[in-house]
Every structure is written in structure tokens, then in C-alpha cells.
Motif scaffolding. Structure first.
Motif, short mmCIF file in Angstrom:
data_model
loop_
_atom_site.label_atom_id
_atom_site.label_comp_id
_atom_site.label_asym_id
_atom_site.label_seq_id
_atom_site.Cartn_x
_atom_site.Cartn_y
_atom_site.Cartn_z
N SER A 29 0.91 -1.34 0.05
CA SER A 29 -0.20 0.08 0.04
C SER A 29 0.74 1.17 0.02
O SER A 29 0.30 2.28 -0.33
N LEU A 30 2.18 1.09 0.24
CA LEU A 30 3.13 2.27 0.24
C LEU A 30 3.30 2.93 -0.88
O LEU A 30 3.10 2.31 -1.87
N PRO A 31 3.18 4.32 -0.97
CA PRO A 31 3.33 4.95 -2.13
C PRO A 31 4.71 4.61 -2.93
O PRO A 31 5.57 4.42 -2.50
N ARG A 32 4.26 4.44 -4.24
CA ARG A 32 5.66 4.38 -5.17
C ARG A 32 5.95 5.67 -6.05
O ARG A 32 5.04 6.50 -6.23
N SER A 33 7.02 5.67 -6.34
CA SER A 33 7.49 6.92 -7.37
C SER A 33 7.06 6.55 -8.52
O SER A 33 6.64 5.63 -9.00
N SER A 34 7.36 7.34 -9.67
CA SER A 34 6.83 7.60 -10.88
C SER A 34 7.16 6.25 -11.63
O SER A 34 6.75 5.82 -12.73
N VAL A 35 8.43 5.83 -11.45
CA VAL A 35 9.03 4.70 -12.04
C VAL A 35 8.53 3.42 -11.56
O VAL A 35 9.16 2.37 -11.77
N ASN A 36 7.59 3.59 -10.69
CA ASN A 36 6.83 2.24 -10.16
C ASN A 36 7.95 1.44 -9.13
O ASN A 36 7.97 0.35 -8.98
N ARG A 37 8.89 2.11 -8.80
CA ARG A 37 9.73 1.72 -7.66
C ARG A 37 9.24 2.38 -6.46
O ARG A 37 8.99 3.55 -6.38
N PRO A 38 9.40 1.76 -5.16
CA PRO A 38 9.06 2.33 -4.17
C PRO A 38 10.23 3.34 -3.59
O PRO A 38 11.19 3.33 -3.98
N GLY A 39 9.56 4.48 -3.12
CA GLY A 39 10.50 5.74 -2.88
C GLY A 39 11.27 5.50 -1.33
O GLY A 39 10.85 4.41 -0.75
N ALA A 40 12.34 6.15 -1.12
CA ALA A 40 12.91 5.69 -0.10
C ALA A 40 12.43 6.03 1.22
O ALA A 40 12.29 5.19 1.96
N ARG A 41 11.16 6.81 1.42
CA ARG A 41 10.41 7.14 2.41
C ARG A 41 9.53 5.54 2.50
O ARG A 41 9.22 5.32 3.74
N SER A 42 9.10 5.07 1.60
CA SER A 42 8.37 4.02 1.70
C SER A 42 9.06 2.69 2.08
O SER A 42 8.73 1.87 2.86
N VAL A 43 10.52 2.63 1.47
CA VAL A 43 11.29 1.42 2.04
C VAL A 43 11.45 1.53 3.61
O VAL A 43 11.25 0.70 4.27
N ALA A 44 11.63 3.04 3.85
CA ALA A 44 11.97 2.99 5.35
C ALA A 44 10.63 2.62 6.11
O ALA A 44 10.82 2.04 7.36
N ALA A 45 9.50 2.91 5.81
CA ALA A 45 8.37 2.60 6.44
C ALA A 45 8.02 1.24 6.45
O ALA A 45 7.63 0.85 7.56
N GLY A 46 8.21 0.68 5.30
CA GLY A 46 7.94 -0.77 5.25
C GLY A 46 9.14 -1.63 6.07
O GLY A 46 8.76 -2.44 6.87
N ALA A 47 10.47 -1.08 6.12
CA ALA A 47 11.49 -1.67 7.04
C ALA A 47 10.93 -1.57 8.49
O ALA A 47 10.95 -2.80 9.24
N ALA A 48 10.35 -0.27 8.89
CA ALA A 48 10.36 -0.15 10.38
C ALA A 48 8.84 -1.00 10.53
O ALA A 48 8.80 -1.62 11.60
N MET A 49 7.86 -1.28 9.73
CA MET A 49 7.04 -2.17 9.85
C MET A 49 7.48 -3.60 10.22
O MET A 49 6.93 -4.24 11.24
N VAL A 50 8.19 -4.15 9.36
CA VAL A 50 8.72 -5.36 9.42
C VAL A 50 9.43 -5.63 10.71
O VAL A 50 9.34 -6.64 11.54
N LEU A 51 10.28 -4.57 11.19
CA LEU A 51 11.07 -4.62 12.43
C LEU A 51 10.01 -4.87 13.53
O LEU A 51 10.20 -5.57 14.46
#
Ligand code: ZN
Length: 191
Positions: free
Chosen positions: A156-178
Motif C-alpha cells: 500500500s506504500l506510495p511508489r515513485s513514478s518509475v513504479n519503484r518504492p521511494g526511499a520513504r516507503s522503503v523506510a516505512a516498510g522496513a520499520a513495520m517489518v522490524l
């Protein structure tokens, strides 16, 4: 079932487009246990260790107010009403349902210690399907809820225009997994 409740919050956040923030969903899944703490300190509710049982799920929980069916519905209704004033009708229903989901997950794992009415008025049968008798099954189910929750959340995290997760999304996802991994570890260690 600490981890299972959190995993559900992550899944709900991932699946709904509601304005309700993640912290509110996390709080909502644990609200009944949070209310349990002051009542525990006041001696109105108790945890009874079962001798010879390992820590994971090895207790009878006498949460006769917060974890009674009627009490849980009441807390869910109040929390849903408050959330509705802040995040609109959908947000209110979401929070109410998530608060009550705690009771439903507890119903699956608890030994029969959940009353229908507060203070077990009327001496009605206590509820609980007792999945904690099978710690391995329980841990497996919790891990499954966590994985599904993490997947829904990350997708559900926002993706950047090239359809890759942005840095903030990667951080949010990693924080959730942890967070989810830490909550599962807490459960298994019985902390
Ligand atoms: Zn609980």
C-alpha cells in the motif's frame, strides 16, 4: 497474541484507503489490553500463571471487564464514535471493528476465561477456544497474520513514478517489518 493484533493493524492499514493513521489502528488493536493494565494494577483484573506451562500463552487471564464480550463491544463503540468525529464515518467504523477484532483474536487463543457480561454477571459460561494449548500452531498463525499484514502494508506504500518504492516507503516498510518481528519475539519469549 501481541504480534497477531499488530499484524492485523498493518493489514487493515494496507487494505483501506481511510484517513485513519497507522498509530490509531495499532492503538485500536491493543486497546483492550491497554485498558487491562490500570484494572490489573487496581486488582480488578488478574493474570493467573498456570504452573508448569511455558510462558507463551501459559496464563489464565481474568480480564472480566475489558475482555467480556459486552465490555469489548462497549469499548469498541466508544472508540469508534470518537474516531468517527475525527476521521469521518468510515474511520469510525474501521476503528470500532479493529478494537473488537482484538476480542475475536483473543477468543481463538485464550483458554476459556472470557466472560460474556462484565464481572461474569449471571455466571454464564466462559469463552475461549484455547489455541494456546498448541503453542506451535499459535505461533504459526501469528507469524502468518504478520506476514500477510506486512505484505498488505508494504504494497500500500506510495511508489515513485518509475513504479519503484521511494526511499520513504522503503523506510516505512522496513520499520513495520522490524516492529512486527519484535512483537512476535516478545510473544514467544513471554515478555
Ligand atoms: Zn487481550
Amino acid at each position: 497474541m501481541f504480534a497477531g493484533h499488530f499484524g492485523l493493524a498493518a493489514a487493515v492499514k494496507g487494505r483501506t484507503s481511510s484517513r485513519v493513521p497507522l498509530w490509531a489502528l495499532m492503538l485500536a488493536t491493543q486497546l483492550l489490553d491497554i485498558l487491562f493494565v490500570p484494572l490489573l494494577l487496581a486488582g480488578a483484573e488478574k493474570i493467573e500463571e498456570i504452573p508448569g506451562k511455558e510462558s507463551y500463552g501459559g496464563a489464565l487471564i481474568h480480564a472480566d471487564y475489558t475482555h467480556s464480550l459486552a465490555g469489548a463491544l462497549l469499548v469498541a463503540a466508544i472508540a469508534g464514535w470518537l474516531a468517527g468525529r475525527r476521521w469521518g464515518k468510515n474511520g469510525g467504523w474501521t476503528i470500532g471493528a479493529v478494537v473488537f477484532s482484538h476480542w475475536l483474536l483473543d477468543l481463538i487463543v485464550h483458554r476459556p476465561d472470557l466472560p460474556i457480561l462484565p464481572a461474569n454477571a449471571g455466571g454464564l459460561p466462559l469463552l475461549g477456544l484455547g489455541m494456546w494449548h498448541y503453542p506451535a500452531v499459535c505461533a504459526g498463525v501469528e507469524a502468518l497474520i504478520l506476514v500477510v499484514g506486512a505484505i498488505f502494508y508494504i504494497r500500500s506504500l506510495p511508489r515513485s513514478s518509475v513504479n519503484r518504492p521511494g526511499a520513504r516507503s522503503v523506510a516505512a516498510g522496513a520499520a513495520m517489518v522490524l516492529t512486527l518481528a519484535a512483537s512476535l519475539a516478545t510473544d514467544l519469549l513471554g515478555a
